[in-house]
Design a protein around this motif. Structure first.
Motif, PDB file in Angstrom:
ATOM      1  N   VAL A  48      42.764  19.917 -23.999  1.00 18.68           N
ATOM      2  CA  VAL A  48      44.087  20.466 -23.690  1.00 18.68           C
ATOM      3  C   VAL A  48      44.029  21.331 -22.438  1.00 18.68           C
ATOM      4  O   VAL A  48      44.916  21.269 -21.576  1.00 18.68           O
ATOM      5  N   LEU A  49      42.975  22.127 -22.313  1.00 17.82           N
ATOM      6  CA  LEU A  49      42.835  22.995 -21.146  1.00 17.82           C
ATOM      7  C   LEU A  49      42.728  22.182 -19.858  1.00 17.82           C
ATOM      8  O   LEU A  49      43.452  22.447 -18.884  1.00 17.82           O
ATOM      9  N   PHE A  50      41.855  21.190 -19.828  1.00 19.27           N
ATOM     10  CA  PHE A  50      41.706  20.367 -18.620  1.00 19.27           C
ATOM     11  C   PHE A  50      42.972  19.564 -18.343  1.00 19.27           C
ATOM     12  O   PHE A  50      43.358  19.401 -17.188  1.00 19.27           O
ATOM     13  N   GLY A  51      43.629  19.071 -19.369  1.00 15.62           N
ATOM     14  CA  GLY A  51      44.898  18.356 -19.170  1.00 15.62           C
ATOM     15  C   GLY A  51      45.955  19.262 -18.568  1.00 15.62           C
ATOM     16  O   GLY A  51      46.689  18.865 -17.665  1.00 15.62           O
ATOM     17  N   GLY A  52      46.025  20.503 -19.070  1.00  9.57           N
ATOM     18  CA  GLY A  52      46.972  21.462 -18.507  1.00  9.57           C
ATOM     19  C   GLY A  52      46.660  21.795 -17.062  1.00  9.57           C
ATOM     20  O   GLY A  52      47.571  21.920 -16.229  1.00  9.57           O
ATOM     21  N   LEU A  53      45.372  21.950 -16.732  1.00 11.26           N
ATOM     22  CA  LEU A  53      45.002  22.234 -15.349  1.00 11.26           C
ATOM     23  C   LEU A  53      45.375  21.083 -14.423  1.00 11.26           C
ATOM     24  O   LEU A  53      45.852  21.310 -13.297  1.00 11.26           O
ATOM     25  N   ASN A  76      48.793  19.051 -10.177  1.00  7.66           N
ATOM     26  CA  ASN A  76      49.642  17.988  -9.634  1.00  7.66           C
ATOM     27  C   ASN A  76      51.070  18.453  -9.393  1.00  7.66           C
ATOM     28  O   ASN A  76      51.730  17.974  -8.475  1.00  7.66           O
ATOM     29  N   SER A  77      51.563  19.382 -10.211  1.00  9.42           N
ATOM     30  CA  SER A  77      52.931  19.855 -10.021  1.00  9.42           C
ATOM     31  C   SER A  77      53.037  20.799  -8.823  1.00  9.42           C
ATOM     32  O   SER A  77      54.100  20.914  -8.224  1.00  9.42           O
ATOM     33  N   ARG A  78      51.962  21.457  -8.459  1.00  9.92           N
ATOM     34  CA  ARG A  78      51.987  22.376  -7.314  1.00  9.92           C
ATOM     35  C   ARG A  78      51.671  21.691  -5.990  1.00  9.92           C
ATOM     36  O   ARG A  78      51.855  22.283  -4.943  1.00  9.92           O
TER      37      ARG A  78
END
Length: 152
Positions: free
Chosen positions: A112-117, A122-124
């Protein structure tokens, strides 16, 4: 009606008179060890009951074998090792921390942590698009031809 009630009462009383395991110990320490072990070891069939609470046939066999081992004078570590050798760490309610169990506990959190990162990264990311809205001359001609053919 009265006969049915009597019959049902008799049937229930027979199930209440089910066999209860009785174990005789030479010392109180042996009994405490047996009670501790049967409370700490998991029934492999039931999976959510300990040996003391399970009525499965394998749990009965395991209780009997544990009783025999206690009477023979084996200590807690020897008995627990015996059951781990046969059923693995699954037989313990509190399995030891190993690499396998650590991965099971930490793995989903890391995922979950790596997916969130990755999502945040990608959003930034700034996307530069130059004149994506405009069509070239060839594309305009092709689009006009497609529209013209679809009207026929």
């Amino acid at each position: 009606m009265k006969k049915l009630f009597v019959l049902m009462t008799l049937m229930l009383s027979f199930s209440a008179a089910a066999v209860i395991d009785v174990y005789d110990f030479e010392t109180e320490e042996q009994e405490v060890l047996f009670r501790t072990l049967t409370a700490e070891l998991r029934c492999p069939k039931c999976q959510n009951n300990n040996l003391a609470d399970s009525n499965a046939s394998i749990a009965k066999d395991m209780r009997q074998k544990t009783y025999n081992m206690v009477i023979e004078g084996q200590n807690e570590d020897q008995i627990v090792t015996y059951w781990i050798d046969r059923f693995g760490n699954f037989v313990l309610y509190k399995p030891p921390v190993t690499l396998g169990t650590a991965i099971l506990w930490v793995g989903p959190g890391l995922f979950v942590l790596f997916g969130g990162l990755i999502i945040v990264r990608n959003s930034r990311r700034k996307v530069s698009v130059e004149n994506d809205d405009e069509l070239t001359g060839a594309e305009k001609d092709r689009l006009a031809k497609i529209l013209k053919d679809s009207e026929k």
